[in-house]
Write a protein that holds these residues in place. Structure first.
Motif, PDB file in Angstrom:
ATOM      1  N   PHE A 156       0.837  -1.188   0.000  1.00  0.00           N
ATOM      2  CA  PHE A 156       0.000   0.000   0.000  1.00  0.00           C
ATOM      3  C   PHE A 156       0.879   1.248   0.000  1.00  0.00           C
ATOM      4  CE2 PHE A 156      -2.350  -3.339   2.220  1.00  0.00           C
ATOM      5  CZ  PHE A 156      -3.576  -3.310   1.575  1.00  0.00           C
ATOM      6  N   VAL A 157       0.393   2.292  -0.662  1.00  0.00           N
ATOM      7  CA  VAL A 157       1.029   3.607  -0.582  1.00  0.00           C
ATOM      8  C   VAL A 157       0.110   4.499   0.234  1.00  0.00           C
ATOM      9  CG1 VAL A 157       1.916   5.579  -1.858  1.00  0.00           C
ATOM     10  CG2 VAL A 157       2.163   3.279  -2.796  1.00  0.00           C
ATOM     11  N   VAL A 158       0.657   5.080   1.295  1.00  0.00           N
ATOM     12  CA  VAL A 158      -0.129   5.797   2.304  1.00  0.00           C
ATOM     13  C   VAL A 158       0.392   7.222   2.444  1.00  0.00           C
ATOM     14  CG1 VAL A 158      -0.660   5.871   4.781  1.00  0.00           C
ATOM     15  CG2 VAL A 158      -0.727   3.695   3.549  1.00  0.00           C
ATOM     16  N   ARG A 159      -0.524   8.147   2.733  1.00  0.00           N
ATOM     17  CA  ARG A 159      -0.160   9.542   2.981  1.00  0.00           C
ATOM     18  C   ARG A 159      -0.897  10.045   4.215  1.00  0.00           C
ATOM     19  NH1 ARG A 159      -1.775  12.626  -1.784  1.00  0.00           N
ATOM     20  NH2 ARG A 159       0.257  12.151  -2.696  1.00  0.00           N
ATOM     21  N   GLU A 160      -0.325  11.072   4.841  1.00  0.00           N
ATOM     22  CA  GLU A 160      -0.971  11.713   5.991  1.00  0.00           C
ATOM     23  C   GLU A 160      -1.552  13.043   5.546  1.00  0.00           C
ATOM     24  OE1 GLU A 160      -0.066  13.070  10.606  1.00  0.00           O
ATOM     25  OE2 GLU A 160       1.584  12.795   9.201  1.00  0.00           O
ATOM     26  N   ASP A 161      -2.876  13.117   5.512  1.00  0.00           N
ATOM     27  CA  ASP A 161      -3.623  14.355   5.245  1.00  0.00           C
ATOM     28  C   ASP A 161      -4.797  14.371   6.212  1.00  0.00           C
ATOM     29  OD1 ASP A 161      -2.255  15.683   3.180  1.00  0.00           O
ATOM     30  OD2 ASP A 161      -3.063  14.302   1.683  1.00  0.00           O
ATOM     31  N   ASP A 162      -4.642  15.104   7.325  1.00  0.00           N
ATOM     32  CA  ASP A 162      -5.682  15.058   8.369  1.00  0.00           C
ATOM     33  C   ASP A 162      -5.957  13.607   8.757  1.00  0.00           C
ATOM     34  OD1 ASP A 162      -5.966  17.833   8.323  1.00  0.00           O
ATOM     35  OD2 ASP A 162      -7.392  17.719   6.658  1.00  0.00           O
TER      36      ASP A 162
END
Length: 350
Positions: free
Chosen positions: A104-110
């Motif tokens: 999985f590719v994950v990002r932190e946005d809120d």
């Protein structure tokens, strides 16, 4: 007086030695553990195989939330893949090391969320053994590269390349021996110009043990470069001593020349110019076994219809049950300078 000075000297030595060890031990004990590494190499950097510390408790909880059933987190990569100033996390899960099943590719946005999941394009039975973030050319683009090996049968290996574009994972190229399930596909900068190539090795167990190497840009675009290698003991073309072996070598090379659209220099040695024509040998012979490393020669029958010490004529046909035809091939060979050479080839009906 002497005893007093001796006492003071011993006391100083004990203090110095004792304090030195204790201070060193104290420094080691409070040295911070490294956090999840960031990819900063201009080419290839590997993270730790199995992270022991997450960037935050929130990420740790998110990983547990998306973790596939019965799989464990095997690798974490952290990098700003799209150059927007925010890091992405590549999370690889699997049953054990070198058995990666979900990425999985994950990002932190809120809060953390999944940008995308990598779709596996390899269609034969295989294992994904590793995932890396790499720079493959002279731009700042960073790619996700997944390495794979075959799971059963003959050995095989390959790779798949992905990039993050417009908040989606895009498949750039996948190079794995899907057709036969055997063979080697590697990713390397062969000419050290800062641009990686997809390098395919096609190995054959034919008379000369040919290996055909095909080079192309990592994304599968641009012109191909090809090279012929000999994996036999001599590492070069060895002229067959038997006339039947000359015929077999000729048929193998003719097929490989058509397959790779590549001239084989040994053909000029095996044949007279009059015999260098295009023939549809596949109408007579089953060449499918040539693609496998377990190949032990074409299934042929040779009938010598005339011959002496310097000239022989053979009728050759395929014995494969799947290739029943009414055609056969006539080969005329002559011995020149101690070597059998094909002077003519004729296709004819039985």
């Amino acid at each position: 007086m002497v005893n007093k000075k001796l006492f003071v000297l011993v006391l100083v030595i004990l203090i110095l030695s004792g304090c030195g060890v204790n201070k060193e031990a104290e420094v080691k004990s409070i040295a911070p553990k490294s956090s999840t590494p960031t990819i900063v190499s201009p080419e290839i950097v590997e993270d730790s195989e199995k992270p022991t510390m997450q960037d935050s408790n929130a990420l740790d909880q998110f990983i547990k939330k998306i973790q596939p059933q019965n799989e464990q987190l095997q690798k974490v990569l952290k990098e700003d893949l799209d150059h927007d100033g925010k890091p992405e996390y590549v999370l690889a899960f699997g049953l054990e090391k070198e058995e990666i099943y979900n990425i999985f590719v994950v990002r932190e946005d809120d809060g953390y969320h999944i940008i995308d999941k990598l779709e596996d394009p390899v269609i034969v039975v295989h294992l994904n053994t590793d995932v890396k973030i790499m720079k493959l050319d002279q731009t700042d683009q960073k790619f996700i590269v997944v390495y794979s090996i075959g799971d059963g049968g003959a050995y095989s290996e390959g790779f798949s390349i992905y990039a993050l574009e417009n908040n989606h994972i895009k498949s750039i190229n996948s190079d794995f021996p899907n057709a036969t399930g055997q063979g080697i596909r590697t990713l390397k900068d062969t000419d050290h110009d800062g641009v990686f190539e997809s390098v395919d090795y096609y190995e054959f167990s034919d008379t000369q043990e040919h290996t055909i190497v095909v080079y192309q840009k990592y994304d599968g675009t641009g012109p191909e470069k090809k090279e012929i290698l000999y994996k036999n003991k001599s590492k070069k073309f060895v002229y067959p001593s038997d006339p039947k072996a000359v015929i077999l070598n000729y048929l193998e090379v003719d097929y490989l020349m058509k397959w790779f659209d590549l001239p084989f220099p040994e053909m000029d040695q095996l044949t007279d110019p009059a015999a260098r024509q295009t023939y549809d040998f596949e109408d007579v012979i089953d060449f499918s076994g040539l693609a496998y490393l377990s190949y032990w020669g074409l299934d042929l029958s040779y009938e010598e219809i005339s011959g002496d010490e310097n000239r022989k004529i053979y009728l050759v046909k395929g014995n494969s049950e799947e290739e029943k035809t009414n055609k056969e091939i006539t080969f005329t060979l002559e011995k020149q300078s101690g070597k059998w050479k094909i002077m003519s080839v004729e296709m004819n009906d039985k």
